[in-house]
Design a protein around this motif. Structure first.
Motif, PDB file in Angstrom:
ATOM      1  N   TYR A  77      25.121 106.527   9.964  1.00  0.00           N
ATOM      2  CA  TYR A  77      25.313 106.145   8.562  1.00  0.00           C
ATOM      3  C   TYR A  77      26.324 105.003   8.440  1.00  0.00           C
ATOM      4  CZ  TYR A  77      22.642 109.895   6.316  1.00  0.00           C
ATOM      5  OH  TYR A  77      21.634 110.708   5.862  1.00  0.00           O
ATOM      6  N   LEU A  78      27.434 105.097   9.163  1.00  0.00           N
ATOM      7  CA  LEU A  78      28.482 104.086   9.039  1.00  0.00           C
ATOM      8  C   LEU A  78      28.047 102.746   9.616  1.00  0.00           C
ATOM      9  CD1 LEU A  78      31.604 106.273   9.932  1.00  0.00           C
ATOM     10  CD2 LEU A  78      30.981 105.377   7.686  1.00  0.00           C
ATOM     11  N   VAL A  79      27.454 102.769  10.812  1.00  0.00           N
ATOM     12  CA  VAL A  79      26.997 101.516  11.422  1.00  0.00           C
ATOM     13  C   VAL A  79      25.891 100.886  10.579  1.00  0.00           C
ATOM     14  CG1 VAL A  79      25.867 100.497  13.431  1.00  0.00           C
ATOM     15  CG2 VAL A  79      27.655 102.215  13.752  1.00  0.00           C
ATOM     16  N   GLY A  80      24.935 101.717  10.143  1.00  0.00           N
ATOM     17  CA  GLY A  80      23.858 101.205   9.293  1.00  0.00           C
ATOM     18  C   GLY A  80      24.381 100.642   7.989  1.00  0.00           C
ATOM     19  N   GLY A  81      25.366 101.306   7.387  1.00  0.00           N
ATOM     20  CA  GLY A  81      25.942 100.833   6.131  1.00  0.00           C
ATOM     21  C   GLY A  81      26.629  99.487   6.288  1.00  0.00           C
ATOM     22  N   VAL A  82      27.385  99.329   7.381  1.00  0.00           N
ATOM     23  CA  VAL A  82      28.067  98.059   7.636  1.00  0.00           C
ATOM     24  C   VAL A  82      27.052  96.936   7.838  1.00  0.00           C
ATOM     25  CG1 VAL A  82      29.500  96.802   9.292  1.00  0.00           C
ATOM     26  CG2 VAL A  82      30.167  99.105   8.559  1.00  0.00           C
ATOM     27  N   LEU A  83      26.009  97.218   8.617  1.00  0.00           N
ATOM     28  CA  LEU A  83      24.977  96.200   8.859  1.00  0.00           C
ATOM     29  C   LEU A  83      24.286  95.796   7.561  1.00  0.00           C
ATOM     30  CD1 LEU A  83      23.278  97.430  12.166  1.00  0.00           C
ATOM     31  CD2 LEU A  83      24.657  95.378  11.856  1.00  0.00           C
ATOM     32  N   MET A  84      23.952  96.774   6.721  1.00  0.00           N
ATOM     33  CA  MET A  84      23.276  96.453   5.463  1.00  0.00           C
ATOM     34  C   MET A  84      24.153  95.587   4.560  1.00  0.00           C
ATOM     35  SD  MET A  84      21.336 100.017   4.535  1.00  0.00           S
ATOM     36  CE  MET A  84      20.444 100.889   5.822  1.00  0.00           C
ATOM     37  N   CYS A  85      25.433  95.916   4.468  1.00  0.00           N
ATOM     38  CA  CYS A  85      26.337  95.110   3.642  1.00  0.00           C
ATOM     39  C   CYS A  85      26.460  93.693   4.197  1.00  0.00           C
ATOM     40  CB  CYS A  85      27.714  95.774   3.572  1.00  0.00           C
ATOM     41  SG  CYS A  85      27.732  97.314   2.616  1.00  0.00           S
ATOM     42  N   LEU A 211      19.996  95.821  -0.300  1.00  0.00           N
ATOM     43  CA  LEU A 211      20.755  96.042   0.928  1.00  0.00           C
ATOM     44  C   LEU A 211      22.179  96.500   0.619  1.00  0.00           C
ATOM     45  CD1 LEU A 211      19.511  92.953   2.957  1.00  0.00           C
ATOM     46  CD2 LEU A 211      19.137  95.345   3.562  1.00  0.00           C
ATOM     47  N   ALA A 212      22.800  95.890  -0.381  1.00  0.00           N
ATOM     48  CA  ALA A 212      24.161  96.284  -0.751  1.00  0.00           C
ATOM     49  C   ALA A 212      24.184  97.721  -1.278  1.00  0.00           C
ATOM     50  CB  ALA A 212      24.720  95.326  -1.804  1.00  0.00           C
ATOM     51  N   GLY A 213      23.187  98.070  -2.083  1.00  0.00           N
ATOM     52  CA  GLY A 213      23.123  99.427  -2.620  1.00  0.00           C
ATOM     53  C   GLY A 213      22.950 100.470  -1.529  1.00  0.00           C
ATOM     54  N   PHE A 214      22.001 100.232  -0.619  1.00  0.00           N
ATOM     55  CA  PHE A 214      21.797 101.170   0.483  1.00  0.00           C
ATOM     56  C   PHE A 214      22.992 101.174   1.430  1.00  0.00           C
ATOM     57  CE2 PHE A 214      17.334 101.270  -0.762  1.00  0.00           C
ATOM     58  CZ  PHE A 214      16.969 102.566  -0.441  1.00  0.00           C
ATOM     59  N   GLY A 215      23.607 100.011   1.616  1.00  0.00           N
ATOM     60  CA  GLY A 215      24.790  99.946   2.472  1.00  0.00           C
ATOM     61  C   GLY A 215      25.921 100.794   1.924  1.00  0.00           C
ATOM     62  N   ALA A 216      26.182 100.679   0.619  1.00  0.00           N
ATOM     63  CA  ALA A 216      27.220 101.492  -0.011  1.00  0.00           C
ATOM     64  C   ALA A 216      26.887 102.976   0.080  1.00  0.00           C
ATOM     65  CB  ALA A 216      27.386 101.069  -1.474  1.00  0.00           C
ATOM     66  N   LEU A 217      25.606 103.314  -0.128  1.00  0.00           N
ATOM     67  CA  LEU A 217      25.172 104.716  -0.027  1.00  0.00           C
ATOM     68  C   LEU A 217      25.398 105.252   1.381  1.00  0.00           C
ATOM     69  CD1 LEU A 217      23.681 107.233  -1.108  1.00  0.00           C
ATOM     70  CD2 LEU A 217      21.531 106.122  -0.452  1.00  0.00           C
ATOM     71  N   PHE A 218      24.982 104.501   2.387  1.00  0.00           N
ATOM     72  CA  PHE A 218      25.142 104.949   3.773  1.00  0.00           C
ATOM     73  C   PHE A 218      26.616 105.092   4.143  1.00  0.00           C
ATOM     74  CE2 PHE A 218      21.092 104.512   6.404  1.00  0.00           C
ATOM     75  CZ  PHE A 218      20.269 104.786   5.321  1.00  0.00           C
ATOM     76  N   LEU A 219      27.455 104.149   3.716  1.00  0.00           N
ATOM     77  CA  LEU A 219      28.877 104.234   4.008  1.00  0.00           C
ATOM     78  C   LEU A 219      29.501 105.455   3.346  1.00  0.00           C
ATOM     79  CD1 LEU A 219      29.963 100.483   3.714  1.00  0.00           C
ATOM     80  CD2 LEU A 219      29.911 101.874   5.793  1.00  0.00           C
ATOM     81  N   GLY A 220      29.095 105.718   2.095  1.00  0.00           N
ATOM     82  CA  GLY A 220      29.610 106.885   1.391  1.00  0.00           C
ATOM     83  C   GLY A 220      29.223 108.193   2.077  1.00  0.00           C
TER      84      GLY A 220
END
Length: 227
Positions: A77-85, A211-220
């Motif tokens: 989740y964290l790696v995917g979130g960073v990549l998406m952002c 991408l920003a929305g999914f990135g924030a979701l994954f990071l959360g």
């Protein structure tokens, strides 16, 4: 008839995995309208290649071992979130710099859509979850009477569509469904883009937002799993 039903069911499963809106389709859309069909197709091929990797890992039992590790889920989740952002920033920059649909003129910048979707797919817990649930069911030998489970009319439809799970026909149909999507989706976007010249920056901006929305979701989600 059983082989045909199995192949069609595989195509449906493949489309069901590939078609829903999400970060991968956002990147495919951005690449398609900014750089043309070939770039969009390559982006889709990156996601499909990751599915092949997950297929091999599931077949070997490695995916299940990864899922059982308590550290894997939050890390993904964290790696995917960073990549998406990070990719969202790139899409936003393209939205600012792309004034028109440019595929016909020599696309701006080199296409790296394959690398983007491949990396995101490998760090997507939902994609891993698909292969640990539906994917395992596709791989296990047996039969599934699909229409027999339709509420109300299942009894009368019993035996109409029997799918052979674990068969090469089903798996071939599955990847054929994914291939159909990554060919037709960019083609449709390019066709629209040529008719609506200002589509490229709008799609790039929409891709950045997704991408920003999914990135924030994954990071959360990743942070919550760590606490």
């Amino acid at each position: 008839m059983s082989l045909l039903a199995t192949a069609l069911a595989g195509v449906v499963f493949g489309l069901a995995l590939a078609a829903p809106p999400g970060p991968m389709n956002a990147i495919i859309a951005e690449e398609s309208v900014v750089r043309g069909w070939a770039a969009g197709f390559r982006a889709g091929l990156g996601a499909m290649t990751a599915d092949i990797v997950f297929f091999v890992l599931t077949l070997a039992g490695v995916a299940t071992l990864l899922e059982q590790s308590s550290a894997v889920q939050p890390a993904l989740y964290l790696v995917g979130g960073v990549l998406m952002c990070y990719f969202a920033l790139g899409a936003l920059e393209e939205a600012r710099n792309t004034a028109t649909f440019t595929a016909a003129d020599g696309s701006p910048g080199a296409s790296n859509g394959f690398q983007k979707t491949f990396a995101l797919s490998l760090t997507n817990p939902y994609q891993l979850g698909f292969w640990l649930t539906v994917g395992v069911g596709l791989l296990q030998p047996g039969t599934l009477d699909v229409l027999a489970h339709v509420p109300g009319v299942g009894e009368s439809l019993e035996g109409t569509m029997v799918v052979q799970t674990g068969s090469p026909t089903l798996l071939s149909g599955f990847f054929a469904g994914v291939a159909i999507w990554i060919v037709t989706y960019p083609a449709g976007l390019v066709a629209i883009g040529r008719r609506v010249d200002a589509l490229a920056p709008a799609v790039a901006a929409a891709s950045a937002a997704v991408l920003a929305g999914f990135g924030a979701l994954f990071l959360g989600v990743g942070m919550l799993q760590l606490v």
